[in-house]
Design an enzyme around this catalytic site. Sequence first.
Site, PDB file in Angstrom:
ATOM      1  N   ASP A 123     -11.263   8.487-118.575  1.00 18.16           N
ATOM      2  CA  ASP A 123     -11.814   8.404-116.367  1.00 18.16           C
ATOM      3  C   ASP A 123     -10.943   8.976-115.524  1.00 18.16           C
ATOM      4  O   ASP A 123     -11.058   8.084-114.810  1.00 18.16           O
ATOM      5  CB  ASP A 123     -10.305   6.687-117.077  1.00 18.16           C
ATOM      6  CG  ASP A 123     -11.084   5.482-118.037  1.00 18.16           C
ATOM      7  OD1 ASP A 123     -12.385   5.991-118.292  1.00 18.16           O
ATOM      8  OD2 ASP A 123     -10.010   5.285-118.464  1.00 18.16           O
TER       9      ASP A 123
ATOM     10  N   ASP B 156     -10.496   2.659-130.709  1.00 14.75           N
ATOM     11  CA  ASP B 156      -9.880   2.326-129.359  1.00 14.75           C
ATOM     12  C   ASP B 156     -10.008   0.743-129.034  1.00 14.75           C
ATOM     13  O   ASP B 156     -11.092   0.367-129.600  1.00 14.75           O
ATOM     14  CB  ASP B 156     -11.178   2.625-128.098  1.00 14.75           C
ATOM     15  CG  ASP B 156     -11.022   2.356-127.007  1.00 14.75           C
ATOM     16  OD1 ASP B 156      -9.875   1.901-126.199  1.00 14.75           O
ATOM     17  OD2 ASP B 156     -10.754   3.765-126.325  1.00 14.75           O
TER      18      ASP B 156
ATOM     19  N   GLU C 236      -3.121   1.203-123.530  1.00 12.19           N
ATOM     20  CA  GLU C 236      -2.983   1.243-121.843  1.00 12.19           C
ATOM     21  C   GLU C 236      -2.860   0.458-120.647  1.00 12.19           C
ATOM     22  O   GLU C 236      -2.673  -1.475-121.018  1.00 12.19           O
ATOM     23  CB  GLU C 236      -4.894   1.579-122.296  1.00 12.19           C
ATOM     24  CG  GLU C 236      -5.016   2.524-120.705  1.00 12.19           C
ATOM     25  CD  GLU C 236      -6.203   1.222-120.217  1.00 12.19           C
ATOM     26  OE1 GLU C 236      -6.973   2.113-119.597  1.00 12.19           O
ATOM     27  OE2 GLU C 236      -7.056   0.881-120.056  1.00 12.19           O
TER      28      GLU C 236
ATOM     29  N   ASP D 262      -7.088  -1.078-125.166  1.00 11.43           N
ATOM     30  CA  ASP D 262      -7.646  -0.750-123.431  1.00 11.43           C
ATOM     31  C   ASP D 262      -7.165  -1.904-123.204  1.00 11.43           C
ATOM     32  O   ASP D 262      -6.899  -3.414-123.461  1.00 11.43           O
ATOM     33  CB  ASP D 262      -9.107  -1.430-124.292  1.00 11.43           C
ATOM     34  CG  ASP D 262     -10.060  -1.247-122.811  1.00 11.43           C
ATOM     35  OD1 ASP D 262     -10.369  -0.011-122.086  1.00 11.43           O
ATOM     36  OD2 ASP D 262     -10.608  -1.162-121.933  1.00 11.43           O
TER      37      ASP D 262
HETATM   38  C1  GLC Z   1     -10.395   1.223-119.666  1.00 16.22           C
HETATM   39  C2  GLC Z   1     -11.065   1.886-120.130  1.00 16.22           C
HETATM   40  C3  GLC Z   1     -12.173   2.587-119.131  1.00 16.22           C
HETATM   41  C4  GLC Z   1     -12.902   1.233-118.886  1.00 16.22           C
HETATM   42  C5  GLC Z   1     -11.916  -0.199-118.321  1.00 16.22           C
HETATM   43  C6  GLC Z   1     -12.923  -1.586-118.832  1.00 16.22           C
HETATM   44  O1  GLC Z   1      -9.484   1.544-118.303  1.00 16.22           O
HETATM   45  O2  GLC Z   1     -10.374   3.324-120.595  1.00 16.22           O
HETATM   46  O3  GLC Z   1     -13.231   3.510-119.066  1.00 16.22           O
HETATM   47  O4  GLC Z   1     -14.128   1.458-118.316  1.00 16.22           O
HETATM   48  O5  GLC Z   1     -11.154  -0.033-118.866  1.00 16.22           O
HETATM   49  O6  GLC Z   1     -12.689  -1.453-120.158  1.00 16.22           O
END
Ligand code: GLC
Length: 540
Positions: free
Chosen positions: A321, A105, A248, A206
């Site tokens: 999440d 990640d 993401e 992310d």
């Molecule tokens: C993404 C992650 C989440 C995190 C956010 C900020 O959405 O999946 O868990 O809190 O980013 O990094």
Amino acid sequence: MYKRLDKSKHGWWESAVFYQIYPKSFQDTDGDGIGDLKGIIQHLDYLENLGIDGIWLSPICDSPQADNGYDISDYRGIYPVFGSMEDMEELIAQAKRRGISIIMDLVLNHSSDEHFWFQQALKSRENPYHDYYVWRDGTPDCPPNDMRACFGGSTWTWAESVGQWYFHQFAVKQPDLNWENPKLRRELYDMIRFWVEKGIEGFRLDVIDQIAKEPDLKITGNGPRLHEFLRELSREAFCEKCLVTVGEAWGADVERAKLYSAPDASEMSMVFQFEHICLDQQGEKWDVAPLSLPRLKNVFQRWQNGLHGQGWNSLFLDNHDLPRIVSRWGDDGLYRERSAKMLATMIHGMEGTPYIYQGEELAMTNIRLPLEEYDDIETKNLYSERIARGYSHESVMNSIYARGRDNARTPMQWTDGENAGFTSGKPWLPVNPNHAFINAAQQVNDPNSVYHYYRQLIALRKEQTAIQKGTFTLLCPDDERVFAYTRDTEQEHILVVCNFSGEETAFVVPEAYRSAETLIENMEASEGVLKPYEARMLKR
Ligand code: GLC
């Protein structure tokens, strides 16, 4: 044993299945109540047996854990509670030996406020690291604008030492990095190469659609320079080797996803977008609405057809999440196993790369905790914000039970023993008491378990070309209960039929599939009807 993928070929991930590990909750080996890297190594045989090709590892870098590692204070060091760099190297090597790639990640939108760069940046406006972050002048009583952070509150926090506001899209402890600064970008690319040299075979990026923010224009997602930045990132850090990269992107639509995941590899291997999973809410995710099956089918149809041959999508229903899917769209009571298998059949029959989130393969469920036992920063902030706005305790708790992220973060249920075999100490988040009957030890030994059903679905993706690359055709789009579609290549034809309801429903298998072979089913089929949550996959 399963066919191993040849990972030296670009596009190897198109027939792969990935498994997401949230290290904090996977397996503790030293009794501190928090999962660790040695714990992951311990379960690699379990994962190999499941048949997965890669692990998406949620953040393991050093961090004060304000957002469970999504707030990194050292991109090249391991969070000591998880273990050492030697443990990480051992994990990479042991996984590779089993044909499993480690996909790390990467949190590139923001760092922790405890990162050396931010600490330096706070020293003076002239400090070379100051421009690694996003600042605006002003006075302490008046933030630059009224933008709201994802975890509540303003996106702006006043830094006394420099007399400026810094920008953060998430928590106060997660200052946004300034992608406009080429030195910062170079620093990130070097860090990525460091991990590639360690044997990392891919990255999950992310909130990557939020890196090109323009705070003065109140733009967070899909900023004007986003795709320029992504192409540079890909060129500078990902291009050599066949790294798999997953972006993401909460704000992606089909057209944008084609850019992110263009087959020419100019940006990323695939997009991880959320349109389907946001359908059962009104506005904010906390305001739960019933799922309309015709709308869900329409969204999947648009993505399946839109990206076919032009991009690549991730397939998922669960992650760290999101609440547990069996509690969300299935039935976590009487039909828990059957509905979990049905949901898995629906998603694993499609085109894309499936992601299984730890415990999904056991049909782990949501949990209800007393307020003080929740850990998640988003949940806690939501509670105070909504109470301040006049919501009742009961209504906020109902939102948390339905949507809180800790639903997915309770420890992995390995056994029916103490703490589900997760730890010999006190778990950092309570273990779901239903581990007495939902646990890996029992399911691994039961050929009819949800675990073995996932195993079969994973194997089917490797065997069936139509699952990998067939065209997608939705059947009965307006049916409120049945989700049925076909996947076709010239030679092979697959029909997937799922009853999304807890009611028996009339369904006549199309003529062409009357004598088709059953690839998988979650119960014995009867003619003309689908039992509650029944699912089948047929091939002719
Ligand atoms: C993404 C992650 C989440 C995190 C956010 C900020 O959405 O999946 O868990 O809190 O980013 O990094």
